[in-house]
Design an enzyme around this catalytic site. Structure first.
Site, PDB file in Angstrom:
ATOM      1  N   ARG A   1      44.787  47.656  28.403  1.00  8.79           N
ATOM      2  CA  ARG A   1      43.357  47.535  28.731  1.00  8.79           C
ATOM      3  C   ARG A   1      42.656  48.896  28.637  1.00  8.79           C
ATOM      4  O   ARG A   1      43.260  49.932  28.896  1.00  8.79           O
ATOM      5  CB  ARG A   1      43.213  46.902  30.117  1.00  8.79           C
ATOM      6  CG  ARG A   1      43.859  45.513  30.149  1.00  8.79           C
ATOM      7  CD  ARG A   1      43.770  44.858  31.494  1.00  8.79           C
ATOM      8  NE  ARG A   1      42.384  44.641  31.885  1.00  8.79           N
ATOM      9  CZ  ARG A   1      42.031  44.148  33.069  1.00  8.79           C
ATOM     10  NH1 ARG A   1      42.948  43.856  33.973  1.00  8.79           N
ATOM     11  NH2 ARG A   1      40.762  43.966  33.343  1.00  8.79           N
TER      12      ARG A   1
ATOM     13  N   LYS B   1      39.833  39.591  46.767  1.00  8.36           N
ATOM     14  CA  LYS B   1      40.676  40.615  46.141  1.00  8.36           C
ATOM     15  C   LYS B   1      39.906  41.919  45.978  1.00  8.36           C
ATOM     16  O   LYS B   1      40.414  42.996  46.302  1.00  8.36           O
ATOM     17  CB  LYS B   1      41.177  40.095  44.783  1.00  8.36           C
ATOM     18  CG  LYS B   1      42.030  41.080  44.007  1.00  8.36           C
ATOM     19  CD  LYS B   1      42.961  40.365  43.046  1.00  8.36           C
ATOM     20  CE  LYS B   1      42.272  39.932  41.760  1.00  8.36           C
ATOM     21  NZ  LYS B   1      42.028  41.043  40.822  1.00  8.36           N
TER      22      LYS B   1
ATOM     23  N   LYS C   1      40.564  41.363  29.459  1.00  2.83           N
ATOM     24  CA  LYS C   1      41.091  41.101  30.804  1.00  2.83           C
ATOM     25  C   LYS C   1      42.631  41.083  30.756  1.00  2.83           C
ATOM     26  O   LYS C   1      43.222  41.566  29.798  1.00  2.83           O
ATOM     27  CB  LYS C   1      40.513  39.792  31.332  1.00  2.83           C
ATOM     28  CG  LYS C   1      38.989  39.838  31.531  1.00  2.83           C
ATOM     29  CD  LYS C   1      38.613  40.802  32.635  1.00  2.83           C
ATOM     30  CE  LYS C   1      37.113  40.899  32.805  1.00  2.83           C
ATOM     31  NZ  LYS C   1      36.722  41.958  33.751  1.00  2.83           N
TER      32      LYS C   1
ATOM     33  N   ARG D   1      39.199  47.565  47.956  1.00  2.00           N
ATOM     34  CA  ARG D   1      38.262  48.609  48.384  1.00  2.00           C
ATOM     35  C   ARG D   1      38.484  48.997  49.840  1.00  2.00           C
ATOM     36  O   ARG D   1      38.312  50.159  50.213  1.00  2.00           O
ATOM     37  CB  ARG D   1      36.823  48.138  48.145  1.00  2.00           C
ATOM     38  CG  ARG D   1      36.459  48.137  46.639  1.00  2.00           C
ATOM     39  CD  ARG D   1      35.322  47.176  46.348  1.00  2.00           C
ATOM     40  NE  ARG D   1      34.786  47.269  44.999  1.00  2.00           N
ATOM     41  CZ  ARG D   1      35.312  46.695  43.912  1.00  2.00           C
ATOM     42  NH1 ARG D   1      36.442  46.019  44.009  1.00  2.00           N
ATOM     43  NH2 ARG D   1      34.717  46.813  42.731  1.00  2.00           N
TER      44      ARG D   1
ATOM     45  N   GLN E   1      34.142  47.807  37.846  1.00  2.00           N
ATOM     46  CA  GLN E   1      35.261  48.732  38.038  1.00  2.00           C
ATOM     47  C   GLN E   1      34.878  50.134  37.595  1.00  2.00           C
ATOM     48  O   GLN E   1      35.168  51.119  38.278  1.00  2.00           O
ATOM     49  CB  GLN E   1      36.487  48.231  37.268  1.00  2.00           C
ATOM     50  CG  GLN E   1      37.011  46.921  37.838  1.00  2.00           C
ATOM     51  CD  GLN E   1      38.189  46.357  37.068  1.00  2.00           C
ATOM     52  OE1 GLN E   1      38.530  46.862  35.996  1.00  2.00           O
ATOM     53  NE2 GLN E   1      38.798  45.319  37.599  1.00  2.00           N
TER      54      GLN E   1
ATOM     55  N   SER F   1      30.403  46.820  33.967  1.00  2.00           N
ATOM     56  CA  SER F   1      31.729  46.779  34.595  1.00  2.00           C
ATOM     57  C   SER F   1      31.648  47.344  36.002  1.00  2.00           C
ATOM     58  O   SER F   1      31.344  48.521  36.196  1.00  2.00           O
ATOM     59  CB  SER F   1      32.733  47.582  33.771  1.00  2.00           C
ATOM     60  OG  SER F   1      33.895  47.825  34.543  1.00  2.00           O
TER      61      SER F   1
ATOM     62  N   ARG G   1      41.235  36.410  27.248  1.00  2.00           N
ATOM     63  CA  ARG G   1      40.968  35.112  27.875  1.00  2.00           C
ATOM     64  C   ARG G   1      40.163  34.177  26.973  1.00  2.00           C
ATOM     65  O   ARG G   1      40.169  32.968  27.201  1.00  2.00           O
ATOM     66  CB  ARG G   1      40.255  35.298  29.223  1.00  2.00           C
ATOM     67  CG  ARG G   1      41.190  35.776  30.310  1.00  2.00           C
ATOM     68  CD  ARG G   1      40.540  35.855  31.675  1.00  2.00           C
ATOM     69  NE  ARG G   1      41.517  36.339  32.656  1.00  2.00           N
ATOM     70  CZ  ARG G   1      41.212  36.897  33.813  1.00  2.00           C
ATOM     71  NH1 ARG G   1      39.946  37.052  34.161  1.00  2.00           N
ATOM     72  NH2 ARG G   1      42.159  37.292  34.645  1.00  2.00           N
TER      73      ARG G   1
ATOM     74  N   GLY H   1      43.947  45.894  37.374  1.00  2.00           N
ATOM     75  CA  GLY H   1      42.897  46.663  36.706  1.00  2.00           C
ATOM     76  C   GLY H   1      41.976  47.344  37.705  1.00  2.00           C
ATOM     77  O   GLY H   1      41.582  48.502  37.517  1.00  2.00           O
TER      78      GLY H   1
ATOM     79  N   ASP I   1      35.088  36.141  36.145  1.00  2.00           N
ATOM     80  CA  ASP I   1      36.456  35.648  36.322  1.00  2.00           C
ATOM     81  C   ASP I   1      36.522  34.116  36.371  1.00  2.00           C
ATOM     82  O   ASP I   1      37.611  33.543  36.362  1.00  2.00           O
ATOM     83  CB  ASP I   1      37.060  36.249  37.600  1.00  2.00           C
ATOM     84  CG  ASP I   1      37.211  37.769  37.482  1.00  2.00           C
ATOM     85  OD1 ASP I   1      37.323  38.275  36.348  1.00  2.00           O
ATOM     86  OD2 ASP I   1      37.197  38.457  38.520  1.00  2.00           O
TER      87      ASP I   1
HETATM   88  C1  S3P Z   1      36.433  43.600  39.545  1.00  2.00           C
HETATM   89  C2  S3P Z   1      35.515  43.642  38.532  1.00  2.00           C
HETATM   90  C3  S3P Z   1      35.557  42.774  37.333  1.00  2.00           C
HETATM   91  C4  S3P Z   1      36.479  41.590  37.518  1.00  2.00           C
HETATM   92  C5  S3P Z   1      37.771  41.978  38.168  1.00  2.00           C
HETATM   93  C6  S3P Z   1      37.555  42.634  39.527  1.00  2.00           C
HETATM   94  C7  S3P Z   1      36.299  44.519  40.687  1.00  2.00           C
HETATM   95  O1  S3P Z   1      36.017  43.545  36.227  1.00  2.00           O
HETATM   96  O2  S3P Z   1      36.726  40.946  36.290  1.00  2.00           O
HETATM   97  O3  S3P Z   1      38.596  40.823  38.358  1.00  2.00           O
HETATM   98  O4  S3P Z   1      36.974  44.327  41.727  1.00  2.00           O
HETATM   99  O5  S3P Z   1      35.506  45.453  40.596  1.00  2.00           O
HETATM  100  P1  S3P Z   1      35.003  44.480  35.368  1.00  2.00           P
HETATM  101  O6  S3P Z   1      34.268  45.286  36.327  1.00  2.00           O
HETATM  102  O7  S3P Z   1      35.867  45.295  34.466  1.00  2.00           O
HETATM  103  O8  S3P Z   1      34.175  43.506  34.592  1.00  2.00           O
END
Ligand code: S3P
Length: 425
Positions: free
Chosen positions: A118, A19, A337, A24, A164, A162, A341, A90, A310
């Site tokens: 979030r 995913k 999340k 990306r 993300q 993080s 969770r 997210g 995750d």
């Molecule tokens: C992800 C980063 C993680 C993960 C999410 C996917 C990503 O979150 O929990 O399912 O694709 O960069 P965080 O970076 O907020 O921890």
């Protein structure tokens, strides 16, 4: 959806595409030059939102096969403004905020109720320092971004680990005035860095920081998406829990920043083997075999949390079947999340017969090497909790009823069918 107990899991399977890498590939493909061909693309709720987003903002994306796309790049500053519904995703919301920061136009970014609860200031704050105008709604989505064509590079220390947030800053950094550095409190998944490097960007990767240089152009070319380790994880957990199981998952991503669950399983005494390790466009890939053995208790430390973030709900379930007291610490991010969770897992597993207590940052689980009774679990709209319920059902005495089971389609449509294909009853 009722999941009946399994006598065994056995066979060979492959899981759908990763995913994180699928998101990306579309985002970077859209910012690239020419065509990006993506093979092994994950067709799921979250990643479809990313395809729709890029189409809305002016990039053409052709669906050439069930798991193949061609993204027609508009260049690093080529998107136009618009309103994007990120749904439940997210990763899309965080990363696209970073992308929009360096574009012209106005971007209104919305999401479903879960996504709108979030935190977004963690992304907005560093992007404002770079010179973008980013407005959140009391810290949440809807987020409105007015991009800037003169972003400043920053050196930024992330307050929370993080991937993300790191990725959002790095993507904005592609259009900034100089080298942008992100320092992480703990190493997180590095798919953005690896894909940028493969696309010709100057990237310096260190254990807890990364620097990108502004890019003239991205040439992503081709992306072969490996199987998602997080989708393999429920299958691995089920085989680890059901006596007599012997399961092999092929062509799965084994990026070491994603495979913390393998280390945890090994510490619990699981019987694991990895074959055919290879590298595809910077990402490690291989086959993982797991055979059932009785498990022992485990401690998960804060440093390893980002490496299995995750998969932690599955660790709680594994621990419920492992002799002794297990503890998971430093996982407070789980409260932020798709749902909280920590509470969802505590309430869910307790209702099935597990002895689990929540802490602010994780759980304490007293495990017994025997099947849980079973019962009913509410996924609360969270795909990972629905999959947890399915694994718990296979390993139970009486089966598990999953409320909201269809939410698995966020990351893994076809999950129940694939699971049934390896279950013997
Ligand atoms: C992800 C980063 C993680 C993960 C999410 C996917 C990503 O979150 O929990 O399912 O694709 O960069 P965080 O970076 O907020 O921890």
């Amino acid at each position: 959806m009722k999941i009946e107990p399994a006598a065994q899991l056995s066979g060979h399977v492959a899981v759908p595409g990763d995913k994180s890498i699928s998101h990306r590939s579309v985002l970077l493909g859209a910012l690239g030059e020419g065509e990006t061909r993506v093979r092994g693309f994950l067709r799921a709720g979250d990643t479809q939102a990313t395809v729709d987003a890029m189409r809305t903002l002016g990039a053409r994306v052709d669906d050439v096969a069930e798991d193949q796309l061609v993204v027609h790049g508009v260049g690093l500053r080529g998107l136009h403004g618009g309103t994007v519904d990120c749904g439940n995703a997210g990763t899309l919301l965080r990363l696209i905020t970073g992308v929009a920061a360096g574009q012209t136009g106005r971007y209104e970014l919305t999401g479903d109720d879960s996504l709108s609860s979030r935190p977004m200031e963690r992304v907005a704050e560093p992007l404002r320092r770079m010179g973008a105008t980013v407005e959140t709604t009391k810290g949440h989505a809807p987020v409105v971004v007015e991009g800037s064509d003169s972003l400043r590079a920053i050196d930024y220390e992330l307050p929370v680990a993080s991937a993300q947030v790191k990725s959002a800053i790095l993507l904005a950094g592609l259009n900034a005035s100089g080298a942008t550095t992100v320092v992480e409190p703990k190493p997180t998944r590095d798919h953005t860095e690896l894909m940028l490097e493969a696309a010709g960007v100057r990237v310096r990767r260190r254990p807890t920081s990364v620097t990108v240089e502004p890019a003239g152009a991205l040439r992503v070319g081709e992306v072969d998406v490996p199987g998602d380790f997080s989708s393999a994880a429920p299958l691995l957990a089920a085989a680890a829990l059901v006596p007599g199981s012997n399961l092999t998952i092929h062509d799965v991503g084994l990026n070491p920043r994603r495979t913390g669950l393998l280390d945890v399983l090994e510490r619990m005494g699981a019987h694991l083997a990895v074959f055919n390790r290879r590298r595809v466009a910077g990402e490690q890939v291989g086959d993982v075999q797991i055979q059932y053995t009785e498990l022992g208790a485990v401690e998960v430390t804060p440093d390893e949390v980002p490496l299995l973030v995750d998969e932690l709900p599955l660790v709680a379930l594994l621990a419920s079947h492992a002799r002794g007291d297990s503890i998971v610490r430093g996982a407070e991010e789980l409260r932020l999340k798709e749902t909280d969770r920590i509470d969802a897992v505590t309430d869910g597993l307790r209702a099935l017969g597990a002895r689990i207590r929540s802490r602010p940052d994780g759980w304490i689980v007293t495990g017994v090497p025997a099947r849980l009774k079973g019962g009913r679990i509410d996924a609360r709209g969270d795909h990972r909790i629905a999959m947890l319920g399915a694994v718990a059902g296979l390993a139970s005495r009486q089966g598990v009823d999953i409320q909201d089971a269809e939410t698995v389609a966020i990351s893994f449509p076809g999950f129940f069918e694939l699971l049934e294909s390896v279950v013997r009853r």
